[in-house]
Structure formats: structure tokens, C-alpha cells
Design a protein around this motif. Structure first.
Motif, PDB file in Angstrom:
ATOM      1  N   UNK A 106       0.834  -1.196  -0.015  1.00 38.42           N
ATOM      2  CA  UNK A 106      -0.051  -0.017  -0.114  1.00 38.42           C
ATOM      3  C   UNK A 106       0.922   1.251  -0.043  1.00 38.42           C
ATOM      4  N   UNK A 107       1.723   1.421   0.929  1.00 39.05           N
ATOM      5  CA  UNK A 107       2.595   2.540   1.019  1.00 39.05           C
ATOM      6  C   UNK A 107       3.475   2.558   0.136  1.00 39.05           C
ATOM      7  N   UNK A 108       4.194   1.607  -0.428  1.00 39.12           N
ATOM      8  CA  UNK A 108       5.228   1.566  -1.415  1.00 39.12           C
ATOM      9  C   UNK A 108       4.712   1.926  -2.735  1.00 39.12           C
ATOM     10  N   UNK A 109       3.382   1.312  -3.034  1.00 36.28           N
ATOM     11  CA  UNK A 109       2.700   1.629  -4.218  1.00 36.28           C
ATOM     12  C   UNK A 109       2.363   3.020  -4.290  1.00 36.28           C
ATOM     13  N   UNK A 110       1.827   3.734  -3.207  1.00 36.42           N
ATOM     14  CA  UNK A 110       1.707   4.938  -3.257  1.00 36.42           C
ATOM     15  C   UNK A 110       2.861   5.988  -3.428  1.00 36.42           C
ATOM     16  N   UNK A 113       4.029   4.976  -7.554  1.00 41.03           N
ATOM     17  CA  UNK A 113       2.729   4.895  -8.387  1.00 41.03           C
ATOM     18  C   UNK A 113       2.795   3.902  -9.362  1.00 41.03           C
ATOM     19  N   UNK A 114       3.140   2.435  -8.872  1.00 42.64           N
ATOM     20  CA  UNK A 114       3.059   1.558 -10.028  1.00 42.64           C
ATOM     21  C   UNK A 114       2.809   0.230  -9.052  1.00 42.64           C
ATOM     22  N   UNK A 115       2.344  -0.696  -9.635  1.00 44.23           N
ATOM     23  CA  UNK A 115       2.215  -1.891  -8.942  1.00 44.23           C
ATOM     24  C   UNK A 115       3.446  -2.765  -8.360  1.00 44.23           C
ATOM     25  N   UNK A 116       3.366  -3.144  -7.222  1.00 41.69           N
ATOM     26  CA  UNK A 116       4.593  -3.796  -6.810  1.00 41.69           C
ATOM     27  C   UNK A 116       4.015  -4.995  -5.576  1.00 41.69           C
ATOM     28  N   UNK A 117       4.711  -6.374  -5.586  1.00 35.64           N
ATOM     29  CA  UNK A 117       4.591  -7.184  -4.543  1.00 35.64           C
ATOM     30  C   UNK A 117       5.633  -6.976  -3.484  1.00 35.64           C
ATOM     31  N   UNK A 118       4.960  -7.208  -1.998  1.00 34.50           N
ATOM     32  CA  UNK A 118       5.926  -7.239  -1.180  1.00 34.50           C
ATOM     33  C   UNK A 118       5.615  -8.429  -0.357  1.00 34.50           C
ATOM     34  N   UNK A 137      -1.688   0.785  -8.090  1.00 35.85           N
ATOM     35  CA  UNK A 137      -2.312   2.156  -7.915  1.00 35.85           C
ATOM     36  C   UNK A 137      -3.845   2.424  -8.856  1.00 35.85           C
ATOM     37  N   UNK A 138      -4.477   3.303  -8.410  1.00 38.39           N
ATOM     38  CA  UNK A 138      -5.608   3.621  -9.088  1.00 38.39           C
ATOM     39  C   UNK A 138      -5.506   5.114  -9.526  1.00 38.39           C
ATOM     40  N   UNK A 139      -5.706   5.277 -10.827  1.00 42.78           N
ATOM     41  CA  UNK A 139      -5.415   6.846 -11.102  1.00 42.78           C
ATOM     42  C   UNK A 139      -6.799   7.538 -11.594  1.00 42.78           C
ATOM     43  N   UNK A 140      -6.812   8.714 -11.402  1.00 41.50           N
ATOM     44  CA  UNK A 140      -8.113   9.249 -11.609  1.00 41.50           C
ATOM     45  C   UNK A 140      -8.131   9.579 -13.108  1.00 41.50           C
ATOM     46  N   UNK A 141      -9.034   8.814 -13.878  1.00 40.41           N
ATOM     47  CA  UNK A 141      -9.081   9.058 -15.328  1.00 40.41           C
ATOM     48  C   UNK A 141      -9.285  10.353 -15.784  1.00 40.41           C
ATOM     49  N   UNK A 150      -5.262  -0.225  -4.442  1.00 42.49           N
ATOM     50  CA  UNK A 150      -5.978  -1.475  -4.248  1.00 42.49           C
ATOM     51  C   UNK A 150      -4.986  -2.556  -3.964  1.00 42.49           C
ATOM     52  N   UNK A 151      -5.045  -3.109  -2.845  1.00 43.92           N
ATOM     53  CA  UNK A 151      -4.283  -4.316  -2.224  1.00 43.92           C
ATOM     54  C   UNK A 151      -5.021  -5.412  -2.105  1.00 43.92           C
ATOM     55  N   UNK A 152      -4.077  -6.586  -2.272  1.00 48.92           N
ATOM     56  CA  UNK A 152      -4.634  -7.844  -1.701  1.00 48.92           C
ATOM     57  C   UNK A 152      -3.712  -8.584  -0.886  1.00 48.92           C
ATOM     58  N   UNK A 153      -3.983  -8.888   0.446  1.00 42.45           N
ATOM     59  CA  UNK A 153      -3.049  -9.278   1.481  1.00 42.45           C
ATOM     60  C   UNK A 153      -3.323 -10.806   1.874  1.00 42.45           C
TER      61      UNK A 153
END
Length: 547
Positions: A106-110, A113-118, A137-141, A150-153
Motif C-alpha cells: 500500500x505505502x510503497x505503491x503510493x 505510483x506503480x504496482x508492486x508485490x512485497x 495504484x488507482x489513477x483518476x482518469x 488497491x491491495x490484496x493481502x
């Protein structure tokens, strides 16, 4: 452990520079009730519900964070994972920046500004190393700006490479929902703006979600800081607003604010019917909080009038009193500390055309106040006193203050929210030069705060922010945790106390366990967290209290 991946190593380096201890626990005392009315929450709700159905029975959790990296929605595939994540601070309303929660998806994606697995040991905090997570990340279009994560844990034993494609489609659906809603809201704001533009004779501005529309007159007149100041006029005022404002240029205008459906509003500006008072030798308006009082200060100083300056702590009572005293002989006394013996030297210094400045005159001992009054009359000493808004207590102190026929009341910061953005910007320039600046969103957030400590508190917060970054834009996330939204303090009373007592008793019977207490009280966890904070309850102290 093995060598960290570059993006993980860089994250650890950022966190180490902030001084976060890997053994630290995430503080859940700083949770803030998430706002369900945001465009992100409304767009994400149906998507998260559908995903929750797909995950039912599995040991996965879906986590949604907003653009400030605050957790605003959490869904669990299996109830057994809920207390596990709660124990490490994954609760709605929790701020989850890298400075608070270390390296995670969550924090590192923010941050990136790109997807990452930890996964596992890649987490910076020891308490999170048993988890695996993937975030996108979710970008305002509509604006192209970062809107959330958006994260899945899950526990590391349940980690799967299929997490990434599972989330990507969901993030796109949320973005599509945000776009559809924004278009509807923007259509309403645009229609209202076009209708008003046909009749508006002067500057006109329309505000919507991530939208600002201006006619040519407003574009020529307004600076970016003015946008935040105008938006602050709507704070706590649901209906129409009609008030006078001072722009960053120093010009005074009358603002007529009208609400528009979908959370937008129109601001029509016009010149005041009566010309403003001509100011002489006034400092830069955005920095001079007392600019409106300047003509009176100059007049009373020239007249050598006896003046009582009233104001809340932090409103600049000493500054104004010093300006009133002028450049002649000035003797200063502190009302809280002075004795009769200690008044002799200052009175002598002020004798013969000088000024006696008494700070916090409401704290004078009655005997000291009586002595000062007698000596001031005998020696012909001019008086400038400061006190709280309640004035001087009855008796000798009030009799001493009665020698001041002029009373000057200083405005609180919260009474002039429209001036906070310009003042905050000026304070930041003083401390950091032009290398950093507040974003409009950060200025809007500062304007929404109540500032019980007034100018002193605002200057302290700006100094804190200026010391943490040397260049770039300062957003809401750069503000201290307690200032990222306007505070909502309770009003003590019988109902307030009754609710507090009920929650305290329930927490005591549950050994401080907030999950069990929420169930017993029949309220949600987030509501309980919010009420604990607002009612000033310390669950840890209750857990330690003997039965």
C-alpha cells in the motif's frame, strides 16, 4: 536474508532516513473515520463487493487506500484473517504511509505510483513479515492524478502469482466508475457555470470534484492560493454564503457563493459597495494577519491612547501591543509573575511620556493591579495591556483595566479561514524560500482546521513541514497526522459523558479488546475507533487496569 530487489532496497533507505524502528508497531490511535461519500469510495464499493464474493472462504483480504494513503475499506474472504490484520494496525481509517507502516504494497505503491508485490522478509516492519501482499495504484482518469491503492493481502503461505492480474482489472473498473460519476457531477457544475456566465458582470468561478472553471475576468484576477481560500468559504456552511474576502493581490471583493448539485458550487465576485479603508504603510497583506486592524493601531499609537488588547492565545496579542506602544520608552511587565516590588523600575522607566506594557494583565494579583493603577495615575504613564477574550476579573484588576477606554479584539484564525491559505504560503516562503510550495489541496486542508492555538500553532505546523522537504510540492500527506483533516472535537455534556462511560465500561469488561467491545455495543469497528478518539479514551490504560 538475500539481497533486496532495487525498489525494496530504495524503500528501506527512505524509511531509515525517517527514523522508523523496524520493531515499531503501527499506532492505531491515529485512525480517522473514513468518509463514505468520496468519489473513490462510491466507485469502489460495487467492485469490492463483487471481489469479496469471489474470495469468500479464502484467507485473503482486500484493502483500499485513498490518495493520502489512508485505509478506507477492508474486505475479508475469511473472518479468521480479520483479527490477525487488526493486530498489526490494518484497520479502516489508519494512515499507511511508508513513514508509518514501512515497506508494503500500500505505502510503497503510493510512493512509486506503480504496482508492486512485497513478500515476507521484504517488509520493513517485523510485525508485517508474515504477510504477502500485492498492490496496484488507482489513477483518476479525469485528472490523471493518483487516487488511491488497491491491495490484496494474505499470509505468506497463501501467496500466489495470480494476485497481480486479479487486481489490475478491478483497479480499472474502479477508475471507470470514478470517471462516470465525475462526468455526471461535472455536467451539473458546467451547466450551472454556463447559466451564471450569461448574467455575471464580473469574475466567476465554479468548483466541482477536481474541477475549476473560470471566466476571463476571474482568470486575470485570481492566483492559485485564492482558489483554496474561496473553497474554504464553504467549510461548515451548507447553504449560500455572502461575505467579503481579501485576495492574494491585496484587493478586497464581495464573494457570493451558491451550491450546485453534486458537491460543486459557484463563486461570483464583485467590488464592495463602499470603498475599503485606505491603508498606510501596511506590510504584505498575506503575511500581516492584523492588516485590517492596522489603521486603528496606527491611530491609537499616534494618539497615545490607553488600550486593552483582547484575544485568544496565539492571536498575536504581544505583537499588537508592542506596535501600539511605538518607538518611545516602553517598560514591559508579565502579569503572571510580577510583585509590587518588581514594578518600581518599570514604572520609573515609563515615567515622563513612556508606555507601560503589561502582558496577561488578567493574571495580575489584585494588590499589584491596585498599585499599578495608583502609580500610573500619579506618574502620568500611558498603559497598553493584553488579556484573554474574557477580559479582566472583577475587583482591583478590572479597576486597573478601566483606565483603558479603547479595547481592541484580535481575530482568531478559524474566524478568517479564507485568509489561512495565503498566510500559510507566506510563512512557508519565509522558512523555505521558493523551493517548496503547498498544493491547493494542502491549503484547503489547512483552511479546514480549527487552529485552537491560532497563529502560533499555524506557524509551528508550517515550520514542521518546511523542515521535512527541501523542494517540490507539499501535499496533504506532508502535513502532521493530526492536521490532515479538520479536527472534530466533542462538546462535553451529559450525553457526551454518558456515551464515554458506556464505552469505557464495555472496554473494561472486554479487557481493552476493541473488536469484542464493538460487537457487544452493536456498532462497527470504525465507529468505535472514532468515538474512542473523540471521547479521549485510552484503551491501553483500560487493558492494564485491574479488574
Amino acid at each position: 536474508m538475500s539481497v533486496l530487489r532495487p525498489e525494496i532496497a530504495q524503500s528501506w533507505h527512505r524509511i531509515e532516513s525517517c527514523g522508523l524502528d523496524p520493531a515499531a508497531c503501527i499506532d492505531v490511535g491515529a485512525v480517522v473515520e473514513p468518509d463514505p461519500g468520496t468519489r473513490l469510495r462510491r466507485a469502489a464499493g460495487p467492485v469490492l463487493t463483487a471481489l469479496e464474493g469471489h474470495l469468500r472462504g479464502s484467507r485473503f483480504a482486500l484493502v483500499l487506500a485513498d490518495r493520502e494513503t489512508r485505509l478506507v475499506d477492508i474486505r475479508f474472504g475469511s473472518p479468521e484473517l480479520e483479527p490477525v490484520l487488526q493486530s498489526v494496525g490494518v484497520v479502516p481509517g489508519q494512515l499507511f504511509t511508508e513513514q508509518v507502516s514501512g515497506t508494503n504494497s500500500v505505502a510503497t505503491v503510493a510512493e512509486l505510483r506503480r504496482g508492486i508485490a512485497v513478500v515476507g522478509a521484504e517488509h520493513y516492519l517485523e510485525s508485517l513479515k508474515r504477510f504477502a501482499c500485492y498492490g496496484v495504484p488507482i489513477r483518476d482518469p479525469l485528472t490523471g492524478r493518483h487516487a488511491g491503492v488497491l491491495d490484496i493481502t494474505c499470509l505468506t503461505a497463501d501467496a500466489s502469482p495470480l494476485l497481480r492480474p486479479f487486481l489490475l482489472g478491478a483497479a480499472q473498473q474502479i477508475a471507470d466508475g470514478m470517471l462516470a460519476e465525475a462526468r455526471g457531477s461535472h455536467r451539473r457544475v458546467l451547466a450551472a457555470f454556463e447559466a451564471a456566465r450569461l448574467r455575471a458582470a464580473g469574475p466567476l468561478v465554479a468548483f466541482g470534484p477536481d474541477l475549476v472553471l473560470t471566466n476571463d475576468a476571474a482568470a486575470d484576477l485570481l492566483q492559485p492560493v485564492d482558489h483554496a481560500a474561496l473553497q474554504a468559504l464553504r467549510h461548515g456552511r451548507p447553504g449560500a454564503v455572502h461575505t467579503e474576502v481579501e485576495l492574494a493581490s491585496g484587493r478586497r471583493m464581495v464573494a457570493r457563493v451558491e451550491p450546485v448539485g453534486g458537491g460543486g458550487f459557484l463563486v461570483e465576485l464583485e467590488r464592495p459597495e463602499r470603498p475599503s479603508v485606505v491603508r498606510v504603510a501596511v506590510p504584505v497583506p498575506d503575511r500581516d494577519w492584523h492588516a485590517e486592524l492596522r489603521p486603528r493601531i496606527l491611530r491609537y499609537r499616534a494618539e497615545q491612547a490607553n488600550v486593552l488588547v483582547l484575544g485568544e492565545p496565539g492571536t498575536g496579542r504581544t505583537t499588537v501591543a508592542t506596535q501600539l506602544a511605538g518607538a518611545g520608552p516602553v517598560a514591559v511587565l508579565a502579569g503572571a509573575l510580577v510583585t509590587v516590588a518588581e514594578t518600581h523600575v518599570p514604572l520609573a522607566e515609563a515615567t515622563g511620556g513612556g508606555t507601560l506594557l503589561v502582558e496577561d494583565a488578567h493574571l495580575l494579583a489584585p494588590a499589584v493591579a491596585a498599585h499599578l493603577g495608583h502609580e500610573a495615575d500619579r506618574r502620568g504613564v500611558r498603559l497598553v495591556l493584553t488579556a484573554g477574550l474574557d477580559g479582566l476579573p472583577p475587583g482591583e484588576t478590572a479597576a486597573f483595566g478601566a483606565r483603558c477606554p479603547v479595547r481592541l479584539e484580535l481575530p482568531t484564525v478559524r474566524s478568517r479561514r479564507d485568509r489561512i491559505p495565503a498566510l500559510a504560503g507566506a510563512l512557508l516562503r519565509e522558512r523555505a524560500g521558493g523551493a517548496v510550495r503547498f498544493t491547493t489541496g494542502a491549503l484547503r486542508t489547512l483552511a479546514a482546521h480549527d487552529w485552537p492555538g491560532n497563529l502560533r500553532e499555524l506557524a509551528t505546523v508550517v515550520g514542521y513541514v518546511a523542515g521535512r522537504r527541501s523542494a517540490g510540492d507539499l501535499t496533504e500527506a506532508d502535513l502532521p497526522p493530526g492536521y490532515r483533516e479538520g479536527p472534530r472535537e466533542p462538546v462535553p455534556g451529559a450525553l457526551w459523558q454518558a456515551e464515554r462511560d458506556a464505552i469505557v465500561r464495555c472496554l473494561e469488561s472486554c479487557g481493552g479488546n476493541k473488536v469484542h467491545a464493538a460487537r457487544r455495543l452493536g456498532i462497527s469497528r470504525t465507529t468505535l475507533y472514532r468515538r474512542i478518539r473523540e471521547l479521549h479514551i485510552d484503551p491501553e490504560a483500560l487493558r492494564e487496569r485491574p479488574a
